[in-house]
Design an enzyme around this catalytic site. Structure first.
Site, PDB file in Angstrom:
ATOM      1  N   LYS A   2       7.727  -3.713   5.851  1.00 55.60           N
ATOM      2  CA  LYS A   2       6.653  -2.802   6.260  1.00 55.60           C
ATOM      3  C   LYS A   2       6.878  -2.215   7.645  1.00 55.60           C
ATOM      4  O   LYS A   2       7.682  -2.704   8.426  1.00 55.60           O
ATOM      5  CB  LYS A   2       5.295  -3.503   6.118  1.00 55.60           C
ATOM      6  CG  LYS A   2       4.917  -3.576   4.631  1.00 55.60           C
ATOM      7  CD  LYS A   2       3.540  -4.074   4.362  1.00 55.60           C
ATOM      8  CE  LYS A   2       3.277  -3.949   2.846  1.00 55.60           C
ATOM      9  NZ  LYS A   2       2.115  -4.718   2.410  1.00 55.60           N
TER      10      LYS A   2
ATOM     11  N   ARG B 226       5.245 -12.065  -0.745  1.00 55.88           N
ATOM     12  CA  ARG B 226       5.693 -11.018  -1.684  1.00 55.88           C
ATOM     13  C   ARG B 226       6.810 -10.251  -0.992  1.00 55.88           C
ATOM     14  O   ARG B 226       6.577  -9.626   0.040  1.00 55.88           O
ATOM     15  CB  ARG B 226       4.509 -10.100  -2.004  1.00 55.88           C
ATOM     16  CG  ARG B 226       4.837  -8.915  -2.893  1.00 55.88           C
ATOM     17  CD  ARG B 226       3.597  -8.026  -3.032  1.00 55.88           C
ATOM     18  NE  ARG B 226       3.847  -6.885  -3.897  1.00 55.88           N
ATOM     19  CZ  ARG B 226       4.434  -5.759  -3.491  1.00 55.88           C
ATOM     20  NH1 ARG B 226       4.854  -5.626  -2.253  1.00 55.88           N
ATOM     21  NH2 ARG B 226       4.618  -4.768  -4.339  1.00 55.88           N
TER      22      ARG B 226
HETATM   23  N1  PMM Z   1       1.735  -4.148  -0.546  1.00 56.52           N
HETATM   24  C1  PMM Z   1       2.293  -3.223  -1.339  1.00 56.52           C
HETATM   25  C2  PMM Z   1       2.155  -3.297  -2.731  1.00 56.52           C
HETATM   26  N2  PMM Z   1       1.464  -4.294  -3.310  1.00 56.52           N
HETATM   27  N3  PMM Z   1       0.208  -6.261  -3.093  1.00 56.52           N
HETATM   28  C3  PMM Z   1      -0.387  -7.181  -2.319  1.00 56.52           C
HETATM   29  N4  PMM Z   1      -1.083  -8.190  -2.880  1.00 56.52           N
HETATM   30  N5  PMM Z   1      -0.292  -7.148  -0.961  1.00 56.52           N
HETATM   31  C4  PMM Z   1       0.366  -6.156  -0.311  1.00 56.52           C
HETATM   32  O1  PMM Z   1       0.387  -6.147   0.944  1.00 56.52           O
HETATM   33  C5  PMM Z   1       1.018  -5.158  -1.107  1.00 56.52           C
HETATM   34  C6  PMM Z   1       0.897  -5.247  -2.511  1.00 56.52           C
HETATM   35  C7  PMM Z   1       3.071  -2.097  -0.742  1.00 56.52           C
HETATM   36  O2  PMM Z   1       4.377  -2.474  -0.591  1.00 56.52           O
HETATM   37  P1  PMM Z   1       5.661  -1.840  -1.310  1.00 56.52           P
HETATM   38  O3  PMM Z   1       5.288  -0.443  -1.770  1.00 56.52           O
HETATM   39  O4  PMM Z   1       6.619  -1.826  -0.170  1.00 56.52           O
HETATM   40  O5  PMM Z   1       6.079  -2.735  -2.414  1.00 56.52           O
END
Ligand code: PMM
Length: 290
Positions: A224, A264
């Protein structure tokens, strides 16, 4: 000094922080360059993540990055369902990353074991009843509105206190809507209506979030923007997202040490090692450790 990471009814129990690998089925990742998505490559990516140590695989078909606009429902279903079905068929513990009840419902029918909703049930009024009926675990993330203009809402006096308060409202709504509390995971939503300083304060407060919310906690710092700023080059330029994996693994170690239930991440191996190192170190301080 071993740490409790919490347990979620309906999912395996891990004796350490779990690692959730990310498969984003979006045009920038698995497009076949033409009409459709390359399901086979997305499934292979998920299986590779498991081979690298992922405990769960989170499949999503809609980008939620700052400024992103929504994909339509039919397109999201087309991207996500075949990948969920095939990975679940291979025995992978699949989570579906969606704000749409219809996608959650069809994903669970296709074998998903967890619904990860970045809006915490607020984007779609049917989400909480659908998850309650399906009796699957649910991730409730801190969210202040859709990604297209969420940066405008990154205004806090005391970010940790406000995130806890706002999360409580979403958590109460989920429980009032029939989702069993022992199936709920919560998440401070790093980067969602947050500036870098807010994200850092929340990472520093993982143990407080856990203690005050009393639920298993998911931390999703992977690649991020706030990490890009922390590891910026001397001229202040952040490295591209793919060069933020070492910084991500550092957050994994901190989050695991503070008792997070799961992290994650896009690149699994380093985080899978980090959670094992944390388990070994925290289990090594007892009697007889010479
Ligand atoms: N961030 C993204 C996508 N899904 N889910 C949860 N639970 N928490 C998060 O902070 C989160 C998520 C965005 O990240 P990406 O597009 O880089 O995968």
């Amino acid at each position: 000094m071993s740490i409790s990471h919490g347990q979620v009814t309906g999912l395996p129990r891990w004796d350490r922080c779990a690692v959730m690998g990310v498969v984003n089925v979006t045009p920038d990742s698995f497009s076949d360059g033409g009409r459709g998505f390359d399901v086979e490559s997305a499934v292979k990516r998920g299986l590779d993540l498991v081979a690298e140590g992922a405990d769960l695989v989170d499949v999503g078909g809609e980008s939620t990055r700052p400024g992103a606009t929504r994909v339509d429902e039919a397109e999201e279903l087309r991207r996500v369902i075949p990948v969920v079905r095939e990975l679940a068929g291979e025995g992978v513990v699949v989570s579906v990353d969606t704000m749409r009840a219809s996608v959650a419902e069809r994903s669970v029918a296709a074998g998903a074991r967890l619904v990860n909703d970045v809006s915490g049930g607020r984007a779609d009024a049917r989400m909480v009843p659908v998850v309650a009926d399906a009796e699957v675990p649910f991730v409730v993330m801190h969210w202040r509105g859709q990604s297209v203009d969420m940066n405008d809402r990154a205004v806090y006096g005391d970010v940790v206190t406000e995130v806890i308060g706002e999360l409580r409202a979403s958590l109460d709504a989920a429980v009032a809507g029939g989702i069993a509390a022992d199936r709920i995971v919560t998440d401070p939503g790093l980067g969602f209506a947050k500036r870098a300083g807010h994200d850092l304060a929340l990472v520093a407060a993982v143990d407080r979030l856990r203690a005050e919310l009393g639920l298993p906690l998911l931390i999703a710092a992977s690649r991020k923007r706030f990490l890009g700023r922390v590891v910026a080059r001397p001229d202040g330029t952040p490295p591209p997202a793919r060069e933020r994996d070492a910084a991500t693994a550092a957050v994994t170690a901190l989050a695991a040490r503070a008792g997070a239930w799961a992290v994650r991440v896009h690149e699994v191996r380093a985080s899978a090692d980090a959670v094992r190192v944390v388990r070994a170190v925290t289990g090594a301080g007892g009697e007889g450790a010479a």
